[in-house]
Motif scaffolding. Structure first.
Motif, PDB file in Angstrom:
ATOM      1  N   MET A   1       0.833  -1.213   0.000  1.00 55.62           N
ATOM      2  CA  MET A   1       0.000   0.000   0.000  1.00 55.62           C
ATOM      3  C   MET A   1       0.861   1.253   0.000  1.00 55.62           C
ATOM      4  SD  MET A   1      -2.630  -1.036   2.965  1.00 55.62           S
ATOM      5  CE  MET A   1      -4.090  -0.340   2.252  1.00 55.62           C
ATOM      6  N   ASP A   2       0.501   2.186  -0.878  1.00 52.34           N
ATOM      7  CA  ASP A   2       1.212   3.460  -0.932  1.00 52.34           C
ATOM      8  C   ASP A   2       0.396   4.529  -0.203  1.00 52.34           C
ATOM      9  OD1 ASP A   2       3.023   5.393  -1.464  1.00 52.34           O
ATOM     10  OD2 ASP A   2       2.720   5.425  -3.640  1.00 52.34           O
ATOM     11  N   GLU A   3       0.914   4.996   0.906  1.00 53.71           N
ATOM     12  CA  GLU A   3       0.296   6.049   1.722  1.00 53.71           C
ATOM     13  C   GLU A   3      -1.219   5.943   1.857  1.00 53.71           C
ATOM     14  OE1 GLU A   3       1.709  10.030   1.973  1.00 53.71           O
ATOM     15  OE2 GLU A   3       3.530   9.516   0.886  1.00 53.71           O
ATOM     16  N   PRO A   4      -1.689   4.914   2.532  1.00 53.67           N
ATOM     17  CA  PRO A   4      -3.143   4.804   2.720  1.00 53.67           C
ATOM     18  C   PRO A   4      -3.747   5.983   3.477  1.00 53.67           C
ATOM     19  CG  PRO A   4      -1.961   3.130   4.007  1.00 53.67           C
ATOM     20  CD  PRO A   4      -0.961   3.761   3.102  1.00 53.67           C
ATOM     21  N   SER A   5      -2.931   6.783   4.164  1.00 48.55           N
ATOM     22  CA  SER A   5      -3.475   7.940   4.899  1.00 48.55           C
ATOM     23  C   SER A   5      -3.733   9.141   3.995  1.00 48.55           C
ATOM     24  CB  SER A   5      -2.498   8.373   6.002  1.00 48.55           C
ATOM     25  OG  SER A   5      -1.376   9.015   5.426  1.00 48.55           O
ATOM     26  N   ALA A   6      -3.238   9.087   2.742  1.00 54.48           N
ATOM     27  CA  ALA A   6      -3.270  10.283   1.884  1.00 54.48           C
ATOM     28  C   ALA A   6      -4.687  10.830   1.732  1.00 54.48           C
ATOM     29  CB  ALA A   6      -2.681   9.956   0.514  1.00 54.48           C
ATOM     30  N   GLY A   7      -4.842  12.101   2.027  1.00 54.39           N
ATOM     31  CA  GLY A   7      -6.110  12.785   1.814  1.00 54.39           C
ATOM     32  C   GLY A   7      -7.166  12.510   2.866  1.00 54.39           C
ATOM     33  N   LEU A   8      -6.831  11.780   3.934  1.00 55.21           N
ATOM     34  CA  LEU A   8      -7.842  11.430   4.940  1.00 55.21           C
ATOM     35  C   LEU A   8      -7.685  12.268   6.207  1.00 55.21           C
ATOM     36  CD1 LEU A   8      -7.953   7.520   4.823  1.00 55.21           C
ATOM     37  CD2 LEU A   8      -9.367   9.159   3.574  1.00 55.21           C
ATOM     38  N   SER A   9      -8.816  12.530   6.856  1.00 61.15           N
ATOM     39  CA  SER A   9      -8.800  13.207   8.156  1.00 61.15           C
ATOM     40  C   SER A   9      -8.249  12.229   9.198  1.00 61.15           C
ATOM     41  CB  SER A   9     -10.227  13.590   8.541  1.00 61.15           C
ATOM     42  OG  SER A   9     -10.967  12.404   8.781  1.00 61.15           O
ATOM     43  N   PRO A  10      -7.777  12.746  10.351  1.00 63.64           N
ATOM     44  CA  PRO A  10      -7.262  11.843  11.398  1.00 63.64           C
ATOM     45  C   PRO A  10      -8.272  10.768  11.807  1.00 63.64           C
ATOM     46  CG  PRO A  10      -6.692  14.109  11.904  1.00 63.64           C
ATOM     47  CD  PRO A  10      -7.575  14.165  10.689  1.00 63.64           C
ATOM     48  N   ARG A  11      -9.565  11.105  11.819  1.00 67.47           N
ATOM     49  CA  ARG A  11     -10.559  10.101  12.211  1.00 67.47           C
ATOM     50  C   ARG A  11     -10.607   8.956  11.190  1.00 67.47           C
ATOM     51  NH1 ARG A  11     -15.678   9.058  10.989  1.00 67.47           N
ATOM     52  NH2 ARG A  11     -15.960  10.930   9.735  1.00 67.47           N
ATOM     53  N   LEU A  12     -10.545   9.327   9.913  1.00 70.91           N
ATOM     54  CA  LEU A  12     -10.591   8.290   8.872  1.00 70.91           C
ATOM     55  C   LEU A  12      -9.284   7.499   8.821  1.00 70.91           C
ATOM     56  CD1 LEU A  12     -12.540  10.232   6.112  1.00 70.91           C
ATOM     57  CD2 LEU A  12     -13.377   8.386   7.555  1.00 70.91           C
ATOM     58  N   VAL A  13      -8.175   8.182   9.106  1.00 60.71           N
ATOM     59  CA  VAL A  13      -6.895   7.459   9.183  1.00 60.71           C
ATOM     60  C   VAL A  13      -7.005   6.381  10.260  1.00 60.71           C
ATOM     61  CG1 VAL A  13      -4.461   7.637   9.871  1.00 60.71           C
ATOM     62  CG2 VAL A  13      -5.432   9.323   8.302  1.00 60.71           C
ATOM     63  N   ALA A  14      -7.598   6.733  11.381  1.00 58.46           N
ATOM     64  CA  ALA A  14      -7.760   5.751  12.473  1.00 58.46           C
ATOM     65  C   ALA A  14      -8.625   4.577  12.019  1.00 58.46           C
ATOM     66  CB  ALA A  14      -8.360   6.433  13.701  1.00 58.46           C
ATOM     67  N   GLU A  15      -9.655   4.862  11.210  1.00 59.77           N
ATOM     68  CA  GLU A  15     -10.508   3.765  10.701  1.00 59.77           C
ATOM     69  C   GLU A  15      -9.728   2.831   9.773  1.00 59.77           C
ATOM     70  OE1 GLU A  15     -14.278   4.846   8.924  1.00 59.77           O
ATOM     71  OE2 GLU A  15     -14.758   6.124  10.643  1.00 59.77           O
ATOM     72  N   VAL A  16      -8.902   3.446   8.911  1.00 64.37           N
ATOM     73  CA  VAL A  16      -8.097   2.629   7.994  1.00 64.37           C
ATOM     74  C   VAL A  16      -7.116   1.764   8.796  1.00 64.37           C
ATOM     75  CG1 VAL A  16      -6.321   2.718   6.186  1.00 64.37           C
ATOM     76  CG2 VAL A  16      -8.336   4.179   6.025  1.00 64.37           C
ATOM     77  N   ILE A  17      -6.500   2.355   9.811  1.00 60.77           N
ATOM     78  CA  ILE A  17      -5.548   1.602  10.637  1.00 60.77           C
ATOM     79  C   ILE A  17      -6.269   0.434  11.317  1.00 60.77           C
ATOM     80  CG2 ILE A  17      -4.122   1.744  12.741  1.00 60.77           C
ATOM     81  CD1 ILE A  17      -3.284   4.558  11.795  1.00 60.77           C
ATOM     82  N   ASP A  18      -7.492   0.691  11.765  1.00 60.48           N
ATOM     83  CA  ASP A  18      -8.271  -0.357  12.421  1.00 60.48           C
ATOM     84  C   ASP A  18      -8.552  -1.523  11.458  1.00 60.48           C
ATOM     85  OD1 ASP A  18      -9.915  -1.264  14.667  1.00 60.48           O
ATOM     86  OD2 ASP A  18     -11.565  -0.983  13.253  1.00 60.48           O
ATOM     87  N   VAL A  19      -8.980  -1.190  10.240  1.00 63.25           N
ATOM     88  CA  VAL A  19      -9.264  -2.241   9.245  1.00 63.25           C
ATOM     89  C   VAL A  19      -7.991  -3.030   8.927  1.00 63.25           C
ATOM     90  CG1 VAL A  19      -9.805  -2.608   6.800  1.00 63.25           C
ATOM     91  CG2 VAL A  19     -11.266  -1.151   8.190  1.00 63.25           C
ATOM     92  N   LEU A  20      -6.889  -2.309   8.727  1.00 57.13           N
ATOM     93  CA  LEU A  20      -5.644  -3.004   8.372  1.00 57.13           C
ATOM     94  C   LEU A  20      -5.172  -3.879   9.535  1.00 57.13           C
ATOM     95  CD1 LEU A  20      -3.749  -0.202   6.422  1.00 57.13           C
ATOM     96  CD2 LEU A  20      -5.073  -2.125   5.511  1.00 57.13           C
ATOM     97  N   GLY A  21      -5.396  -3.410  10.749  1.00 56.35           N
ATOM     98  CA  GLY A  21      -5.030  -4.214  11.921  1.00 56.35           C
ATOM     99  C   GLY A  21      -5.812  -5.516  11.945  1.00 56.35           C
ATOM    100  N   ARG A  22      -7.100  -5.428  11.605  1.00 58.08           N
ATOM    101  CA  ARG A  22      -7.927  -6.653  11.594  1.00 58.08           C
ATOM    102  C   ARG A  22      -7.466  -7.604  10.489  1.00 58.08           C
ATOM    103  NH1 ARG A  22     -13.578  -5.130  10.838  1.00 58.08           N
ATOM    104  NH2 ARG A  22     -13.100  -2.918  10.968  1.00 58.08           N
ATOM    105  N   LEU A  23      -7.163  -7.029   9.308  1.00 55.54           N
ATOM    106  CA  LEU A  23      -6.712  -7.881   8.195  1.00 55.54           C
ATOM    107  C   LEU A  23      -5.374  -8.534   8.535  1.00 55.54           C
ATOM    108  CD1 LEU A  23      -7.670  -5.484   5.262  1.00 55.54           C
ATOM    109  CD2 LEU A  23      -8.767  -7.669   5.794  1.00 55.54           C
ATOM    110  N   GLY A  24      -4.484  -7.760   9.134  1.00 54.13           N
ATOM    111  CA  GLY A  24      -3.183  -8.303   9.547  1.00 54.13           C
ATOM    112  C   GLY A  24      -3.379  -9.417  10.583  1.00 54.13           C
ATOM    113  N   GLY A  25      -4.326  -9.205  11.482  1.00 49.89           N
ATOM    114  CA  GLY A  25      -4.621 -10.198  12.523  1.00 49.89           C
ATOM    115  C   GLY A  25      -5.153 -11.493  11.935  1.00 49.89           C
ATOM    116  N   GLN A  26      -5.765 -11.392  10.739  1.00 50.66           N
ATOM    117  CA  GLN A  26      -6.276 -12.607  10.082  1.00 50.66           C
ATOM    118  C   GLN A  26      -5.201 -13.289   9.233  1.00 50.66           C
ATOM    119  OE1 GLN A  26      -9.674 -11.080   7.964  1.00 50.66           O
ATOM    120  NE2 GLN A  26     -10.733 -10.566   9.859  1.00 50.66           N
ATOM    121  N   GLY A  27      -3.979 -12.750   9.277  1.00 46.16           N
ATOM    122  CA  GLY A  27      -2.877 -13.440   8.610  1.00 46.16           C
ATOM    123  C   GLY A  27      -2.411 -12.817   7.310  1.00 46.16           C
ATOM    124  N   LEU A  28      -3.088 -11.714   6.860  1.00 47.41           N
ATOM    125  CA  LEU A  28      -2.639 -11.064   5.623  1.00 47.41           C
ATOM    126  C   LEU A  28      -1.289 -10.379   5.869  1.00 47.41           C
ATOM    127  CD1 LEU A  28      -3.412 -10.131   2.696  1.00 47.41           C
ATOM    128  CD2 LEU A  28      -4.333  -8.058   3.750  1.00 47.41           C
TER     129      LEU A  28
END
Ligand code: ATP
Length: 236
Positions: free
Chosen positions: A160-187
């Protein structure tokens, strides 16, 4: 010990006669989340593009899942299990569903139908808008669509290239949360960022500066290093 998924070493590349990567290297183990941290212009996008075959490798070695990838076409890298999400992430002129179909273009159609259902379960906000043009989605929804599109082919490694680009801090936190869950599932994840909040996801960090890797290690080790702590966390 987990298996090595991606191994890049001595990477040199650039644009025309201008060299921007000077012997950069990194690795990602199976199931690992690696953050590539660097300022604007450090060469993060260029390095990710070399990994995907989107710009040519001048010199260096590149292996993925045991295959020599150095000079493989991009579509072959995708078939081998690499997925790439650019800063933009999706095609604004296509609908949500069309974007996901493009992400899953190498998947058999019955399998893609199943996959799409799984992705809509993970990302309910875009499921409701499957016939909507991506350009009409909010910035956060567009980013989630980008992730869904990249996951459509069930990649082994999502780059992923800069998934935070153009997002507000709240949305950045949401993206981090989703990626954390995907990583937790083994991705396995390789995330290029300048936003240090993404370090909360990192099993390992690389810093890139002027096309060269500086530090590699854990976030705790970064904090232990005075120069890195000042440069990236603004702490004394
Ligand atoms: P950013 O966060 O701004 O995207 P980055 O770390 O991803 O930065 P790159 O985009 O890889 O860095 O850029 C590295 C260097 O390569 C910069 O000096 C940039 O000006 C140069 N560069 C990038 N793309 C091109 C291009 N298409 N043609 C010529 N030079 C380029």
């Amino acid at each position: 010990m987990s298996a090595e998924l991606l191994a890049a070493s001595g990477i040199e590349a650039g644009y025309g006669k201008v060299q921007v990567l000077w012997g950069a290297g990194l690795s990602v183990q199976d199931g690992e989340t690696v953050v590539l941290l660097g300022a604007n212009g450090a060469g993060k996008t260029s390095l990710l593009k070399v990994l995907m075959g989107l710009i040519p490798l001048w010199r260096g070695a590149l292996q993925f899942a045991g295959l020599d990838m150095a000079h493989l076409r991009t579509d072959r890298r995708v078939r081998a299990g690499l997925a790439y999400m650019s800063e933009i992430g999706c095609f604004p002129g296509l609908t949500v569903e069309e974007n996901i179909r493009i992400g899953g273009q190498f998947v058999a159609s019955a399998e893609l139908g199943r996959r799409m259902k799984e992705l809509y379960d993970i990302f309910p906000a875009i499921a409701e808008r499957r016939d909507t043009l991506a350009s009409s989605l909010s910035g956060g929804q567009r980013k989630m669509l980008g992730i869904a599109k990249a996951l459509a082919g069930r990649p082994k490694l999502l780059i992923m290239d800069e998934p935070s680009a153009g997002l507000s801090p709240r949305l950045v936190a949401e993206v981090i949360d989703v990626l954390g869950r995907l990583g937790g599932q083994g991705l396995s994840l390789l995330i290029a960022e300048q936003n240090v909040n993404f370090l909360s996801l990192a099993d390992r960090v690389y810093t890139l500066d002027g096309g060269r890797i500086g530090f590699t290690g854990s976030v705790a080790e970064m904090h232990d290093n005075d120069a890195l702590r000042r440069a990236y966390f603004g702490l004394k």
